[in-house]
Design a protein around this motif. Structure first.
Motif, PDB file in Angstrom:
ATOM      1  N   ARG A  58      -4.035  -1.849  -6.073  1.00 15.45           N
ATOM      2  CA  ARG A  58      -3.261  -0.668  -5.701  1.00 15.45           C
ATOM      3  C   ARG A  58      -2.503  -0.959  -4.405  1.00 15.45           C
ATOM      4  O   ARG A  58      -3.055  -1.562  -3.488  1.00 15.45           O
ATOM      5  CB  ARG A  58      -4.211   0.498  -5.478  1.00 15.45           C
ATOM      6  N   HIS A  59      -1.262  -0.535  -4.345  1.00 17.77           N
ATOM      7  CA  HIS A  59      -0.449  -0.676  -3.137  1.00 17.77           C
ATOM      8  C   HIS A  59       0.224   0.657  -2.835  1.00 17.77           C
ATOM      9  O   HIS A  59       0.157   1.595  -3.641  1.00 17.77           O
ATOM     10  CB  HIS A  59       0.648  -1.733  -3.335  1.00 17.77           C
ATOM     11  N   CYS A  92       2.534  -1.549   3.300  1.00 16.62           N
ATOM     12  CA  CYS A  92       1.511  -1.028   2.399  1.00 16.62           C
ATOM     13  C   CYS A  92       0.328  -0.555   3.237  1.00 16.62           C
ATOM     14  O   CYS A  92      -0.174  -1.301   4.086  1.00 16.62           O
ATOM     15  CB  CYS A  92       1.075  -2.126   1.428  1.00 16.62           C
ATOM     16  N   TYR A  94      -2.711  -0.153   2.433  1.00 14.12           N
ATOM     17  CA  TYR A  94      -3.956  -0.888   2.182  1.00 14.12           C
ATOM     18  C   TYR A  94      -3.897  -2.325   2.678  1.00 14.12           C
ATOM     19  O   TYR A  94      -4.936  -2.949   2.906  1.00 14.12           O
ATOM     20  CB  TYR A  94      -4.279  -0.882   0.687  1.00 14.12           C
ATOM     21  N   HIS A  95      -2.699  -2.882   2.777  1.00 16.04           N
ATOM     22  CA  HIS A  95      -2.522  -4.281   3.175  1.00 16.04           C
ATOM     23  C   HIS A  95      -1.415  -4.335   4.219  1.00 16.04           C
ATOM     24  O   HIS A  95      -0.253  -4.620   3.885  1.00 16.04           O
ATOM     25  CB  HIS A  95      -2.158  -5.147   1.962  1.00 16.04           C
ATOM     26  N   MET A  98       1.626  -6.593   4.350  1.00 16.74           N
ATOM     27  CA  MET A  98       2.735  -6.456   3.391  1.00 16.74           C
ATOM     28  C   MET A  98       3.796  -5.552   4.015  1.00 16.74           C
ATOM     29  O   MET A  98       3.561  -4.356   4.193  1.00 16.74           O
ATOM     30  CB  MET A  98       2.244  -5.811   2.085  1.00 16.74           C
TER      31      MET A  98
HETATM   32 CU    CU Z   1      -0.980  -3.328  -0.767  1.00 18.78          CU
END
Ligand code: CU
Length: 111
Positions: A58-59, A92, A94-95, A98
């Motif tokens: 998921r992004h 992103c 979550y990351h 990114m």
């Molecule tokens: Cu992500």
């Protein structure tokens, strides 16, 4: 016969019509292997970004200025309409590694 000629004419004039049309465009940004693909050139206010997540993760596509926040489950896509011109950094949630940047020009002139 006339119908064939009309059809050929219609096809011949399509590129001209496309060039003159002020219609907003849809641009894709593909997310693959934990990276956003390159930001499209020629973005204009009123255009749409189609975010396509090809990852198994998921992004999100989240603007640092808060102008959009698109949730992108694995294998799904989502859309953002660019509301104004300017430079918009995104990432992103979550990351955080990114990241990307959209450079958005003024809206396409009406014909
Ligand atoms: Cu992500």
């Amino acid at each position: 016969m006339m119908r064939a000629i009309a059809c050929a004419l219609a096809i011949a004039t399509v590129p001209l019509l496309v060039a003159a049309a002020p219609t907003p465009r849809v641009h894709s940004i593909v997310i693959d292997k934990m990276k956003f693909g390159p930001a499209p050139a020629e973005l204009r206010a009123g255009d749409t970004i189609l975010w396509v997540n090809k990852d198994l993760f998921r992004h999100t596509a989240t603007a640092r200025d808060g102008s959009f926040n698109v949730d992108l489950p694995a294998g799904k896509s989502g859309r953002t309409v660019l509301k104004r011109s300017g430079t918009i950094a995104f990432y992103c949630i979550y990351h955080p590694g990114m990241t990307g940047t959209l450079t958005v020009g003024r809206s396409r002139p009406a014909s």
